[in-house]
Design a protein around this motif. Structure first.
Motif, PDB file in Angstrom:
ATOM      1  N   ALA A 204       0.877  -1.175   0.000  1.00  0.00           N
ATOM      2  CA  ALA A 204       0.000   0.000   0.000  1.00  0.00           C
ATOM      3  C   ALA A 204       0.912   1.223   0.000  1.00  0.00           C
ATOM      4  N   TYR A 205       0.780   2.104  -0.985  1.00  0.00           N
ATOM      5  CA  TYR A 205       1.784   3.155  -1.151  1.00  0.00           C
ATOM      6  C   TYR A 205       1.917   4.077   0.066  1.00  0.00           C
ATOM      7  N   ARG A 206       0.826   4.355   0.764  1.00  0.00           N
ATOM      8  CA  ARG A 206       0.923   5.213   1.956  1.00  0.00           C
ATOM      9  C   ARG A 206       1.712   4.501   3.052  1.00  0.00           C
ATOM     10  N   ASP A 207       1.366   3.247   3.289  1.00  0.00           N
ATOM     11  CA  ASP A 207       2.085   2.474   4.291  1.00  0.00           C
ATOM     12  C   ASP A 207       3.548   2.304   3.898  1.00  0.00           C
ATOM     13  N   ASN A 208       3.783   2.121   2.623  1.00  0.00           N
ATOM     14  CA  ASN A 208       5.143   1.952   2.138  1.00  0.00           C
ATOM     15  C   ASN A 208       5.973   3.202   2.426  1.00  0.00           C
TER      16      ASN A 208
END
Length: 292
Positions: A204-208
């Motif tokens: 998930a790009y935000r979590d990443n």
């Protein structure tokens, strides 16, 4: 987040996006309250002779933002105190590292992937606006609210690292296992989630983005305690021509090559991947991504 592989180095310096080279990031200490996002870090060094980009120009030092506000002028000639500026005197690294305060460390980085291997893509790629928002949010967090609340990850450092790692491609998967925007290694992500009691999704790009920023914050404390007397400033103005002169360079090196290759108890600070460090430092002031 930490691994030994080729990066977007030279192309990144020119402001061009290269999706062919990627790298990764990598801690333990206290559970950060403000970690509403990923806390991962990669552990793979990335600077072998083949990682050096032929003909790559040496990046010029990053411009230093002025510190302190200018004296205010009022209509009446009332005497005002000149604003004091924060000291810019660098804290030189200790010749020999102190024992680390963080005793739980990320896993060792994986072996480099074959240079002939090409990355793959899965899912939908986040837009530049979405990536920018995620990185900005991650940079604004306080990762060590109790023991080191002054640790902050500069936004330009986070943007530059993401560009160097993936060219801001959120759905890219490297041959060595690095995932997404910050090229987080799965093993590092698992460790960071356990260390900080989080459940961030690596894909998930935000979590990443949070995982990458958390590793940078972890490395800042880990190395800052060992070599810099807990002076956690990630300020380019504190760096000299010697790459091992400042915490900023050491943290960048650790993100790419792993903490163990940079900081070891009883040994001097090492920068095993000078090309990677120079690339990211140059991107901090010259990257086209800064304007997105």
């Amino acid at each position: 987040m930490i691994r030994r592989t080729g990066r977007l180095g030279a192309a990144a310096l020119a402001g061009f996006l290269l999706a062919s080279a990627l790298v990764g990031c990598a801690a333990k200490g206290e559970t950060p309250q403000d970690l509403a996002a990923p806390v991962a870090v990669t552990d793979a060094p990335t600077d072998t002779p083949t990682d050096e980009v032929t003909g790559e120009p040496s990046p010029s030092p990053s411009a230093v933002e002025s510190m302190g506000a200018a004296p205010s002028r009022s209509a009446t000639p009332t005497p005002t105190k000149k604003p004091t500026k924060k000291p810019t005197t660098a804290t030189k690294p200790l010749a020999v590292a102190k024992p680390p305060t963080e005793t739980q460390v990320p896993p060792a980085p994986p072996k480099p992937a074959p240079s002939s291997c090409k990355p793959s893509y899965k899912g939908t790629q986040a837009t530049r606006a979405e990536v920018k928002a995620a990185l900005t949010d991650a940079a604004g967090r306080t990762y060590w609210p109790s023991s080191a609340p002054d640790i902050k990850i500069p936004l330009n450092l986070l943007k530059a690292t993401a560009w160097q790692e993936s060219g801001w491609q959120s759905n890219i998967y490297a041959c060595d296992g690095g995932v997404g925007l910050m090229q987080v290694m799965p093993g590092t992500a698992t460790w960071m989630n356990q260390r900080f009691e989080q459940s961030y999704e690596i894909d998930a790009y935000r979590d990443n983005a949070y995982l990458g920023a958390t590793y940078l914050a972890w490395a800042t404390k880990y190395i800052g305690d060992m070599y810099f007397e807990s002076d956690f400033r990630l300020d380019p103005a504190l760096c000299t021509s010697e790459l091992n002169s400042c915490l900023l360079n050491a943290v960048i090196a650790a993100y790419n090559f792993g903490h163990g290759a940079v900081a070891q108890e009883g040994k001097p600070l090492a920068i095993p991947n000078p090309s990677y460090v120079r690339n990211v430092r140059a991107l901090m002031s010259e990257c086209v991504c800064l304007g997105y």
